[in-house]
Write a protein that holds these residues in place. Structure first.
Motif, PDB file in Angstrom:
ATOM      1  N   VAL A 436       0.846  -1.194   0.000  1.00  0.00           N
ATOM      2  CA  VAL A 436       0.000   0.000   0.000  1.00  0.00           C
ATOM      3  C   VAL A 436       0.882   1.246   0.000  1.00  0.00           C
ATOM      4  CG1 VAL A 436      -1.653   1.320   1.401  1.00  0.00           C
ATOM      5  CG2 VAL A 436      -1.989  -1.135   1.081  1.00  0.00           C
ATOM      6  N   ALA A 437       1.929   1.231   0.832  1.00  0.00           N
ATOM      7  CA  ALA A 437       2.841   2.387   0.882  1.00  0.00           C
ATOM      8  C   ALA A 437       3.538   2.579  -0.462  1.00  0.00           C
ATOM      9  CB  ALA A 437       3.872   2.191   1.994  1.00  0.00           C
ATOM     10  N   SER A 438       3.909   1.450  -1.078  1.00  0.00           N
ATOM     11  CA  SER A 438       4.594   1.530  -2.369  1.00  0.00           C
ATOM     12  C   SER A 438       3.698   2.215  -3.400  1.00  0.00           C
ATOM     13  CB  SER A 438       4.967   0.117  -2.823  1.00  0.00           C
ATOM     14  OG  SER A 438       5.716   0.155  -3.999  1.00  0.00           O
ATOM     15  N   GLY A 439       2.422   1.891  -3.374  1.00  0.00           N
ATOM     16  CA  GLY A 439       1.476   2.528  -4.296  1.00  0.00           C
ATOM     17  C   GLY A 439       1.272   3.998  -3.989  1.00  0.00           C
ATOM     18  N   LEU A 440       1.072   4.297  -2.696  1.00  0.00           N
ATOM     19  CA  LEU A 440       0.881   5.710  -2.303  1.00  0.00           C
ATOM     20  C   LEU A 440       2.088   6.552  -2.695  1.00  0.00           C
ATOM     21  CD1 LEU A 440      -0.657   5.414   1.299  1.00  0.00           C
ATOM     22  CD2 LEU A 440      -1.794   6.295  -0.744  1.00  0.00           C
ATOM     23  N   GLY A 441       3.265   5.918  -2.543  1.00  0.00           N
ATOM     24  CA  GLY A 441       4.509   6.652  -2.815  1.00  0.00           C
ATOM     25  C   GLY A 441       4.730   6.958  -4.290  1.00  0.00           C
ATOM     26  N   LYS A 442       3.852   6.450  -5.152  1.00  0.00           N
ATOM     27  CA  LYS A 442       3.970   6.728  -6.597  1.00  0.00           C
ATOM     28  C   LYS A 442       2.900   7.708  -7.092  1.00  0.00           C
ATOM     29  CE  LYS A 442       6.506   5.456  -9.081  1.00  0.00           C
ATOM     30  NZ  LYS A 442       7.847   6.034  -9.357  1.00  0.00           N
ATOM     31  N   LEU A 443       2.120   8.265  -6.146  1.00  0.00           N
ATOM     32  CA  LEU A 443       0.985   9.093  -6.575  1.00  0.00           C
ATOM     33  C   LEU A 443       1.285  10.592  -6.602  1.00  0.00           C
ATOM     34  CD1 LEU A 443      -1.960   7.284  -4.738  1.00  0.00           C
ATOM     35  CD2 LEU A 443      -1.208   7.035  -7.110  1.00  0.00           C
ATOM     36  N   LYS A 444       2.555  10.945  -6.377  1.00  0.00           N
ATOM     37  CA  LYS A 444       2.881  12.371  -6.297  1.00  0.00           C
ATOM     38  C   LYS A 444       2.514  13.109  -7.584  1.00  0.00           C
ATOM     39  CE  LYS A 444       6.368  15.512  -4.649  1.00  0.00           C
ATOM     40  NZ  LYS A 444       7.772  15.794  -4.419  1.00  0.00           N
ATOM     41  N   ASN A 475      10.731   0.334  -8.429  1.00  0.00           N
ATOM     42  CA  ASN A 475       9.919   1.358  -9.086  1.00  0.00           C
ATOM     43  C   ASN A 475      10.120   2.763  -8.504  1.00  0.00           C
ATOM     44  OD1 ASN A 475       8.399  -0.124 -11.153  1.00  0.00           O
ATOM     45  ND2 ASN A 475       7.647  -1.297  -9.396  1.00  0.00           N
ATOM     46  N   GLN A 476      11.100   2.873  -7.626  1.00  0.00           N
ATOM     47  CA  GLN A 476      11.466   4.172  -7.053  1.00  0.00           C
ATOM     48  C   GLN A 476      10.295   4.864  -6.359  1.00  0.00           C
ATOM     49  OE1 GLN A 476      13.354   5.685 -10.755  1.00  0.00           O
ATOM     50  NE2 GLN A 476      15.206   5.794  -9.505  1.00  0.00           N
ATOM     51  N   SER A 477       9.632   4.108  -5.500  1.00  0.00           N
ATOM     52  CA  SER A 477       8.549   4.692  -4.720  1.00  0.00           C
ATOM     53  C   SER A 477       9.128   5.517  -3.575  1.00  0.00           C
ATOM     54  CB  SER A 477       7.653   3.580  -4.170  1.00  0.00           C
ATOM     55  OG  SER A 477       6.562   4.150  -3.481  1.00  0.00           O
ATOM     56  N   ASN A 478       8.324   6.450  -3.085  1.00  0.00           N
ATOM     57  CA  ASN A 478       8.774   7.340  -2.014  1.00  0.00           C
ATOM     58  C   ASN A 478       7.998   7.065  -0.745  1.00  0.00           C
ATOM     59  OD1 ASN A 478      10.490   8.944  -3.745  1.00  0.00           O
ATOM     60  ND2 ASN A 478       8.578   9.751  -4.597  1.00  0.00           N
ATOM     61  N   TYR A 479       8.629   6.416   0.209  1.00  0.00           N
ATOM     62  CA  TYR A 479       7.989   6.321   1.525  1.00  0.00           C
ATOM     63  C   TYR A 479       9.020   5.956   2.575  1.00  0.00           C
ATOM     64  CZ  TYR A 479       7.559   1.114   1.282  1.00  0.00           C
ATOM     65  OH  TYR A 479       7.787  -0.227   1.214  1.00  0.00           O
ATOM     66  N   LEU A 480       8.589   6.078   3.812  1.00  0.00           N
ATOM     67  CA  LEU A 480       9.450   5.717   4.939  1.00  0.00           C
ATOM     68  C   LEU A 480       8.957   4.400   5.519  1.00  0.00           C
ATOM     69  CD1 LEU A 480      11.502   6.123   7.244  1.00  0.00           C
ATOM     70  CD2 LEU A 480       9.780   7.538   8.401  1.00  0.00           C
ATOM     71  N   LEU A 481       9.803   3.396   5.487  1.00  0.00           N
ATOM     72  CA  LEU A 481       9.469   2.125   6.128  1.00  0.00           C
ATOM     73  C   LEU A 481      10.060   2.126   7.530  1.00  0.00           C
ATOM     74  CD1 LEU A 481       8.495  -0.848   6.150  1.00  0.00           C
ATOM     75  CD2 LEU A 481      10.769  -1.470   5.290  1.00  0.00           C
ATOM     76  N   ALA A 547      14.817  14.602   1.404  1.00  0.00           N
ATOM     77  CA  ALA A 547      14.677  14.369  -0.034  1.00  0.00           C
ATOM     78  C   ALA A 547      13.828  13.136  -0.294  1.00  0.00           C
ATOM     79  CB  ALA A 547      16.066  14.179  -0.651  1.00  0.00           C
ATOM     80  N   PRO A 548      13.092  13.092  -1.424  1.00  0.00           N
ATOM     81  CA  PRO A 548      12.254  11.928  -1.702  1.00  0.00           C
ATOM     82  C   PRO A 548      13.082  10.655  -1.876  1.00  0.00           C
ATOM     83  CG  PRO A 548      12.100  13.569  -3.489  1.00  0.00           C
ATOM     84  CD  PRO A 548      13.013  14.127  -2.457  1.00  0.00           C
ATOM     85  N   GLY A 549      12.443   9.521  -1.724  1.00  0.00           N
ATOM     86  CA  GLY A 549      13.126   8.239  -1.872  1.00  0.00           C
ATOM     87  C   GLY A 549      12.584   7.231  -0.882  1.00  0.00           C
ATOM     88  N   LEU A 550      13.071   6.018  -1.005  1.00  0.00           N
ATOM     89  CA  LEU A 550      12.666   4.947  -0.094  1.00  0.00           C
ATOM     90  C   LEU A 550      13.663   4.914   1.055  1.00  0.00           C
ATOM     91  CD1 LEU A 550      10.914   2.433   0.528  1.00  0.00           C
ATOM     92  CD2 LEU A 550      12.422   1.139  -0.995  1.00  0.00           C
TER      93      LEU A 550
END
Lengths: 640, 204
Positions: A436-444, A475-481, A547-550
């Motif tokens: 879910v986070a991976s998907g959210l992180g691609k919605l920018k 896929n270069q998603s942006n979130y904090l795990l 900065a954005p990124g995983l």
């Protein structure tokens, strides 16, 4: 759990349903058992692990349920008897392999145990896992009592070996966690030596031919099951109402007939072999009754199949009335009970059953409404998750962009409740928080401007989170795990997992580190102690603001219950009654109202916070949250 | 095998996670099984370790196996390790003749600690329970257990009280023998004292 090989054959013992399944497997000559922990199934493998040395068998906690079934299948291919056990959700994880294994078939007796959880007493859903048997054309057994758990597990291994396919045994939380008298039988003296003939291939091709073979196996299983004697009928030869029931519902139905005083009007067909159905038995009993009620948990599995079967034979059987979940006589959701059965059967037979007389019911209901508050679940005193969620909540509030936290499965699932400050926004299945986070992180690019955090426990991280993490990296998603690493599978009873490096039977395994996984994926990570609230908060804030990124934070602090067993926490906590502002605290009882650790209490008479000496473990975290500095943590030696 | 006070004899043991209610139900179940009865002990402990309410049901008969759930409002006795939980369970399993034995020591829910909800006045709670059962034993079990050196023994104190109230076809010696098989001898002295204290409180 205890070593089940120590039970004396022929001597009755009080065994849990799960222990009875384990003992049945040992009596059947089990050589390998694998599982992933999950209530209500965990004690099956735990008791086998405790019996492994005496029995001379191999027992493992696998990294997830799919690997557990694959591990068991490997043993079966070499001619050994093997078992995989799991809760209902685990069957979903293993489903892809199961649906192919059923085409390839098996060799040594192989049993899949699913322990389902009607009403979701310790689960995120109340899924009916019996559909795996329908889906994969596998024989399905549903025991009713712990004694049947033992007998039917033994039978399941013989059946599997006779047909060359997996057999499913389905338990329920009420059965797995019921203790009753069980008489153990003898244990085998020897087991086969494993060997795989290299000329033999276990695969699904040619698909159509093997699919046909699978159907033939199921038909053969039906014949063997029909002769097993596990399906039973009790009641008059031509009952006014025939109840067809499985599992605990069969016991509820028998009791309901007695409660209604209608035992002479009701016939009970208890089905323990529920797929494939015994058609001759059904024809006989359907012919003798005009009305039929189905009692089973959770979905109308037998109900639907029997009605479909009836449709084929309606011209011969004549008109019947069917009652159950479809007719609304029994609920479509939640577990059943003797009372629910009594009301349903009463409605059909024109009898009224009430547990309590109406005056008593009204009185007790009123007393409960007036006097009995709800008892909220909460993280244990000293739980690192409380500290972690506190830090996440503060950091996301400071960030101010309405950050979203996707949750996962474990104790920290409680983050959706007040004990985790309602800081978790989604919970589904093992590992799903990362997807879910991976998907959210691609919605920018679509305009989604909220920070995204995913929380996952250490055991769940290895179970199902890895593909989601790789996907996000790729896929270069942006979130904090944030890995909430408490070094335990705490929710289900402290079973070891890859990160702990211990195996099911207590030997040293090779530990797999979360850090090494992150390094391998080229991910930035930082290890933080969540007990240090300021450091944890700062780390989260910096990560979401940067900065954005995983990014990965590993919040590492051992489970408070485990720490308790290792000699406890270091502090003696006190509250300076002079400094405590009580209700006048700017934040209005910040400690007991907002932080909500069970070790913190409030004295209504003095209007000041107090430490509950019996409950507080001395972790020291709350000393960091008091705005007045009234909560003191002294080292225990100094305090003594 | 003695005849049962009621057939089936249904006992609810309730409390809060961590109070030892599953252990109490196991001791009772094993003792009854050894005495020759048909026993079914149903346990509910989903999230019980996390501060929630937890319940076991001990069902005894001289006939065939019973289901794991007592039919609603049909309990013979309710043993509660926490007074609020006694009233909660009466809603599901009580009737005018049920025997209630409860520890009098409250365990405050988190939502009460936080100021959201109120814990009822203990006298009011006691009166309400007394008005909803046939016999009430309101017992300082935790206090007695503290005096014996360990508050966790409250469950064994309550077990002793249950033995003394005349519903079970069991002697203290039978229960002691089963406890002896579950605990090391070093812990048995305190367990025996707790059992005796419970019996004394229920008869005194």
């Amino acid at each position: 759990m205890a070593d089940l090989t120590k039970l004396k054959p022929g001597e009755i013992a009080l065994l849990q349903g799960n222990e009875a399944i384990a003992r049945g497997a040992l009596e059947a000559g089990l050589s390998l058992a694998a599982a992933y922990p999950g209530n209500p199934s965990s004690e099956i493998l735990e008791s086998l692990a405790d019996s492994a040395a005496s029995a001379g068998i191999y027992v493992e906690w696998s990294v997830n349920e799919k690997v557990a079934v694959e591990t068991a299948a490997a043993a079966s291919f070499t001619g050994l008897r093997a078992m995989a056990s799991m809760k209902q959700n685990g069957v979903n994880v293993a489903q892809d392999f199961i649906c192919n294994l059923t085409i390839s078939g098996t060799r040594g007796g192989m049993v899949l145990v699913t322990a389902d959880d009607p009403s979701g007493i310790s689960s995120t859903n109340e899924e009916d896992a019996r559909f795996i048997a329908r889906l994969a054309d596998l024989p399905l057994l549903e025991p009713t009592t712990p004694a049947e758990c033992l007998a039917m597990t033994k039978f399941a291994f013989d059946l599997s070996e006779a047909i060359g396919n997996l057999v499913v045994l389905r338990s329920l939380s009420r059965l797995s966690h019921t203790r009753a008298g069980v008489v153990p039988g003898p244990l085998p003296n020897s087991r086969p030596r494993p060997h795989w003939d290299p000329k033999q291939a276990w695969s699904t091709t040619p698909v159509v031919a093997k699919h046909q073979a699978m159907k033939d196996k199921l038909a053969k299983a039906g014949q063997i099951m029909a002769g097993s004697g596990f399906n039973t009928y009790s009641g008059p030869p031509a009952p006014e109402l025939l109840v067809i029931a499985s599992g605990s519902s069969a016991l509820y139905a028998a009791e309901a007939a007695a409660l209604l005083g209608a035992a002479d009007r009701v016939g009970l067909l208890k089905l323990a072999c529920t797929w494939p159905l015994d058609e001759a038995l059904l024809l006989k009993h359907l012919a003798a009754a005009g009305q039929v009620l189905f009692a089973e948990e959770v979905d109308p599995f037998i109900e639907t199949e029997v009605k479909a079967f009836y449709a084929q034979h309606a011209p011969d059987l004549g008109v019947k009335r069917f009652f159950g979940k479809a007719s609304g006589h029994l609920p479509r959701v939640g577990e059943l009970s003797p009372g629910r059965l009594a009301r349903a059967m009463g409605a059909i037979l024109g009898l009224d059953w009430r547990g309590a007389d109406p005056a008593y019911a009204a009185q007790v209901q009123q007393a409960n409404a007036q006097l009995v508050p709800f008892r909220e679940f909460g993280f244990c005193p000293g739980c690192p998750h409380r500290a972690s969620y506190w830090a996440i909540k503060q950091a996301l509030a400071l960030d101010g962009r309405q950050g979203i936290v996707s949750g996962d499965i474990g104790c920290y699932t409680l983050g959706i409740h007040t004990t985790g400050f309602r800081r978790v926004n989604s919970v589904h299945c093992m590992g799903s928080g990362l997807g879910v986070a991976s998907g959210l992180g691609k919605l920018k690019e679509q305009g989604f401007d909220q920070p995204v955090v995913s929380v996952v426990g250490d055991s769940t991280f290895f179970h199902a989170a890895l593909p989601g993490l790789v996907n996000a990296r790729w896929n270069q998603s942006n979130y904090l795990l944030i890995v909430l690493d408490n070094s335990a599978t705490a929710m289900t009873g402290f079973q070891p997992h890859p990160g702990t490096g211990m195996t099911a039977t207590g030997q040293a395994g090779t530990s797999v580190d979360v850090e090494d996984v992150c390094r391998g994926l080229g991910l930035d990570f930082q290890v933080v102690d969540p007990y240090d609230l300021a450091a944890a908060q700062e780390a989260v804030f910096d990560a979401v603001q940067g900065a954005p990124g995983l990014k990965v934070l590993i919040f590492r602090r051992v489970c408070a219950l485990v720490q308790g067993r290792r000699g406890g926490h270091p502090y003696h906590m006190t509250i300076d009654q002079g400094l405590c502002r009580g209700d006048d605290c700017g934040c209005h009882r910040f400690c007991s109202r907002a932080f909500r650790c069970p070790g913190l209490s409030f004295d209504e008479k003095t209007g000041r916070a107090v430490i509950d000496e019996v409950v507080c473990v001395g972790c020291g975290v709350c000393a960091q949250i008091c705005p007045a500095g009234a909560i003191r943590a002294e080292a225990k030696e100094a305090a003594a | 095998m003695k005849a049962l006070y009621r057939e089936p004899l249904d006992i609810v043991i309730t409390g809060v996670g961590g109070q030892g209610n599953v252990l109490a139900s196991q001791v009772l179940g094993r003792t009854l099984l050894q005495a020759g009865y048909t026993v079914t002990v149903g346990e509910t402990y989903g999230l019980s370790q996390r501060g929630g309410a937890v319940m076991s049901q001990v069902r005894v008969s001289t006939g065939p196996a019973l289901g794991p759930l007592i039919p609603e409002n049909q309990a013979t006795a309710i043993v509660s390790l926490e007074p609020l939980e006694a009233l909660r369970v009466l809603g599901q399993y009580g009737h005018p003749g049920v025997v209630v034995l409860t520890n009098d020591r409250p365990l405050i829910p988190l939502n009460v600690q936080s100021g959201q909800d109120r814990y009822p006045d203990l006298d009011q709670l006691k009166q309400a329970i007394a008005g909803l059962c046939g016999r009430l034993y309101w017992l300082p079990a935790t206090e007695a257990a503290f005096a014996l050196g360990a508050p966790i023994l409250a469950n064994v104190v309550m077990l002793g009280a249950l033995l003394a109230c005349g519903l079970l076809p069991l002697s203290a010696a039978q229960v002691e023998a089963v406890l002896g098989g579950m605990f090391p001898e070093s812990k048995m002295a305190a367990n025996r004292l707790a059992l005796a204290k419970g019996q004394e409180m229920a008869t005194g």
